[in-house]
Design a protein around this motif. Sequence first.
Motif, PDB file in Angstrom:
ATOM      1  N   VAL A   6       1.055  -0.976   0.003  1.00 20.05           N
ATOM      2  CA  VAL A   6       0.131  -0.234  -0.123  1.00 20.05           C
ATOM      3  C   VAL A   6       1.122   1.192   0.119  1.00 20.05           C
ATOM      4  O   VAL A   6       0.577   2.341  -0.663  1.00 20.05           O
ATOM      5  N   LEU A   7       1.911   1.216   1.046  1.00 22.83           N
ATOM      6  CA  LEU A   7       2.372   2.414   1.035  1.00 22.83           C
ATOM      7  C   LEU A   7       3.433   2.732  -0.212  1.00 22.83           C
ATOM      8  O   LEU A   7       3.802   3.868  -0.691  1.00 22.83           O
ATOM      9  N   VAL A   8       3.907   1.811  -0.784  1.00 22.98           N
ATOM     10  CA  VAL A   8       4.563   1.524  -2.414  1.00 22.98           C
ATOM     11  C   VAL A   8       3.582   2.596  -3.222  1.00 22.98           C
ATOM     12  O   VAL A   8       4.454   3.471  -4.264  1.00 22.98           O
ATOM     13  N   ARG A   9       2.441   2.122  -3.066  1.00 16.60           N
ATOM     14  CA  ARG A   9       1.182   2.487  -4.251  1.00 16.60           C
ATOM     15  C   ARG A   9       1.252   4.437  -3.793  1.00 16.60           C
ATOM     16  O   ARG A   9       1.292   4.617  -5.129  1.00 16.60           O
ATOM     17  N   VAL A  10       0.981   4.254  -2.715  1.00 14.43           N
ATOM     18  CA  VAL A  10       0.939   5.709  -2.678  1.00 14.43           C
ATOM     19  C   VAL A  10       2.040   6.610  -2.763  1.00 14.43           C
ATOM     20  O   VAL A  10       1.345   7.708  -3.598  1.00 14.43           O
ATOM     21  N   TYR A  11       2.998   6.079  -2.874  1.00 13.79           N
ATOM     22  CA  TYR A  11       4.473   7.044  -2.771  1.00 13.79           C
ATOM     23  C   TYR A  11       3.954   7.308  -4.708  1.00 13.79           C
ATOM     24  O   TYR A  11       4.730   8.166  -4.899  1.00 13.79           O
ATOM     25  N   ALA A  12       3.592   6.463  -5.429  1.00 17.10           N
ATOM     26  CA  ALA A  12       3.964   6.560  -6.670  1.00 17.10           C
ATOM     27  C   ALA A  12       2.920   7.926  -7.192  1.00 17.10           C
ATOM     28  O   ALA A  12       3.453   8.173  -8.227  1.00 17.10           O
ATOM     29  N   VAL A  13       2.013   8.834  -6.028  1.00 17.80           N
ATOM     30  CA  VAL A  13       1.468   9.756  -6.654  1.00 17.80           C
ATOM     31  C   VAL A  13       2.427  10.884  -6.169  1.00 17.80           C
ATOM     32  O   VAL A  13       3.397  10.603  -5.292  1.00 17.80           O
ATOM     33  N   ARG A  14       2.802  11.845  -7.262  1.00 18.82           N
ATOM     34  CA  ARG A  14       4.041  12.322  -7.837  1.00 18.82           C
ATOM     35  C   ARG A  14       3.281  14.276  -6.885  1.00 18.82           C
ATOM     36  O   ARG A  14       3.283  14.510  -7.662  1.00 18.82           O
ATOM     37  N   ARG A  15       3.261  13.572  -5.344  1.00 23.96           N
ATOM     38  CA  ARG A  15       3.403  14.990  -5.021  1.00 23.96           C
ATOM     39  C   ARG A  15       4.095  15.050  -3.912  1.00 23.96           C
ATOM     40  O   ARG A  15       4.111  14.103  -3.038  1.00 23.96           O
ATOM     41  N   ARG A  16       4.891  15.711  -3.053  1.00 27.21           N
ATOM     42  CA  ARG A  16       6.178  15.994  -2.170  1.00 27.21           C
ATOM     43  C   ARG A  16       5.586  16.028  -0.706  1.00 27.21           C
ATOM     44  O   ARG A  16       5.870  15.168  -0.274  1.00 27.21           O
ATOM     45  N   VAL A  22       4.671   9.531   3.478  1.00 26.51           N
ATOM     46  CA  VAL A  22       4.615   8.300   3.302  1.00 26.51           C
ATOM     47  C   VAL A  22       6.384   8.019   3.775  1.00 26.51           C
ATOM     48  O   VAL A  22       6.236   6.566   4.340  1.00 26.51           O
ATOM     49  N   VAL A  23       7.318   8.726   3.615  1.00 25.96           N
ATOM     50  CA  VAL A  23       8.682   8.086   4.943  1.00 25.96           C
ATOM     51  C   VAL A  23       8.571   8.244   5.949  1.00 25.96           C
ATOM     52  O   VAL A  23       9.148   7.436   7.323  1.00 25.96           O
ATOM     53  N   ARG A  24       7.862   9.461   6.405  1.00 29.96           N
ATOM     54  CA  ARG A  24       7.391   9.274   7.773  1.00 29.96           C
ATOM     55  C   ARG A  24       6.061   8.300   8.786  1.00 29.96           C
ATOM     56  O   ARG A  24       6.749   7.427   9.875  1.00 29.96           O
ATOM     57  N   ILE A  25       5.614   7.658   7.584  1.00 33.90           N
ATOM     58  CA  ILE A  25       4.857   6.970   8.008  1.00 33.90           C
ATOM     59  C   ILE A  25       6.008   5.675   7.715  1.00 33.90           C
ATOM     60  O   ILE A  25       5.893   4.157   8.780  1.00 33.90           O
ATOM     61  N   ARG A  27       8.934   5.644   8.685  1.00 34.74           N
ATOM     62  CA  ARG A  27       9.751   5.248   9.744  1.00 34.74           C
ATOM     63  C   ARG A  27       8.948   4.692  11.025  1.00 34.74           C
ATOM     64  O   ARG A  27       9.979   3.973  11.625  1.00 34.74           O
ATOM     65  N   ALA A  28       8.221   5.220  11.339  1.00 32.23           N
ATOM     66  CA  ALA A  28       6.922   4.773  11.975  1.00 32.23           C
ATOM     67  C   ALA A  28       7.221   3.489  12.857  1.00 32.23           C
ATOM     68  O   ALA A  28       6.293   2.964  13.395  1.00 32.23           O
ATOM     69  N   LEU A  29       6.854   2.421  10.871  1.00 31.82           N
ATOM     70  CA  LEU A  29       6.093   0.996  11.258  1.00 31.82           C
ATOM     71  C   LEU A  29       7.238  -0.267  11.416  1.00 31.82           C
ATOM     72  O   LEU A  29       6.964  -0.911  12.025  1.00 31.82           O
ATOM     73  N   GLU A  30       8.039   1.023  11.194  1.00 23.33           N
ATOM     74  CA  GLU A  30       9.612   0.145  10.440  1.00 23.33           C
ATOM     75  C   GLU A  30      10.533  -0.193  11.474  1.00 23.33           C
ATOM     76  O   GLU A  30      11.781  -0.206  11.030  1.00 23.33           O
ATOM     77  N   GLY A  31      10.918   0.856  12.928  1.00 22.99           N
ATOM     78  CA  GLY A  31      11.701   1.499  13.569  1.00 22.99           C
ATOM     79  C   GLY A  31      12.614   1.397  13.291  1.00 22.99           C
ATOM     80  O   GLY A  31      13.233   1.653  13.246  1.00 22.99           O
ATOM     81  N   GLY A  32      12.163   3.092  12.535  1.00 26.26           N
ATOM     82  CA  GLY A  32      13.153   3.897  12.573  1.00 26.26           C
ATOM     83  C   GLY A  32      13.282   3.458  10.964  1.00 26.26           C
ATOM     84  O   GLY A  32      13.346   2.471   9.987  1.00 26.26           O
ATOM     85  N   GLU A  33      14.104   4.652  10.028  1.00 23.16           N
ATOM     86  CA  GLU A  33      14.881   4.474   9.093  1.00 23.16           C
ATOM     87  C   GLU A  33      15.989   2.982   8.437  1.00 23.16           C
ATOM     88  O   GLU A  33      16.761   3.157   7.344  1.00 23.16           O
ATOM     89  N   GLY A  58      20.298  11.997   5.891  1.00 19.88           N
ATOM     90  CA  GLY A  58      19.088  12.692   4.268  1.00 19.88           C
ATOM     91  C   GLY A  58      19.619  11.338   3.717  1.00 19.88           C
ATOM     92  O   GLY A  58      19.234  12.590   2.145  1.00 19.88           O
ATOM     93  N   CYS A  59      19.582  10.256   3.511  1.00 19.45           N
ATOM     94  CA  CYS A  59      19.476  10.100   2.185  1.00 19.45           C
ATOM     95  C   CYS A  59      18.253   9.364   2.211  1.00 19.45           C
ATOM     96  O   CYS A  59      18.089   9.552   0.539  1.00 19.45           O
ATOM     97  N   PHE A  60      17.748  10.072   2.789  1.00 15.89           N
ATOM     98  CA  PHE A  60      16.282   9.953   2.819  1.00 15.89           C
ATOM     99  C   PHE A  60      15.871  10.825   2.407  1.00 15.89           C
ATOM    100  O   PHE A  60      14.037  10.846   2.775  1.00 15.89           O
ATOM    101  N   GLU A  61      15.967  12.409   2.227  1.00 21.90           N
ATOM    102  CA  GLU A  61      15.812  13.058   1.853  1.00 21.90           C
ATOM    103  C   GLU A  61      15.315  13.246   0.428  1.00 21.90           C
ATOM    104  O   GLU A  61      15.828  12.787  -0.080  1.00 21.90           O
TER     105      GLU A  61
END
Length: 205
Positions: A6-16, A22-25, A27-33, A58-61
Amino acid sequence: MSYNRVLVRVYAVRRRSVRRLVVRICRALEGGEMTSKTLREIFRRFHDVDVGMYSHGGCFELYAFGPKTTIGRYSSIARGAFAATLDHPTGRKSMHGYFFNPRLGLVSDELSYSPLRIGNDVWMGYNSIIHSSVNEIGDGAVIGAGAVVFKDVPPYAVVVGNPGRVVRYRFDEETITRLLAERWWEKDLEELDPAAMMTPHMGIA
């Protein structure tokens, strides 16, 4: 469908705003980046940026690192760090994006990105910049805050300034050779003894 899909599909939406959420979610669901596998899949699939396990910062910015960037394991990237893998075409009559970016609708050919490898256990300081002329930052290297790097950086070198220059190495040549052969970063976190990581002279086996 798993939350990962689901997260991968939502990320496909080209809106910052959506992508940052999605990046914040992740981090929260998988114990941080440092340990998020979904974040790594997203950045590999959508940005062509391959981030090794336990690397963070910053590699995930969004858009901080250009396509064809590979970052090793256990690397620490400060916020504000930036790496370009494409430069404006200075040898052409015009350097404007209209004349080299197909997404702007006037040209069909796209410039080629230059592969960049950032090694394992690298530390990139705040607002450091890697120019598109760089192909490799060696394992264990330090890029100081605000440094602008135009040349490849050897393993365990410390680089500062603009233009970036090697001011010293973290260890003597013998120690560097041994650490590169040891390749401790290939081990997962639970396999490493924290006490053995406090000094370069203590083995990990």
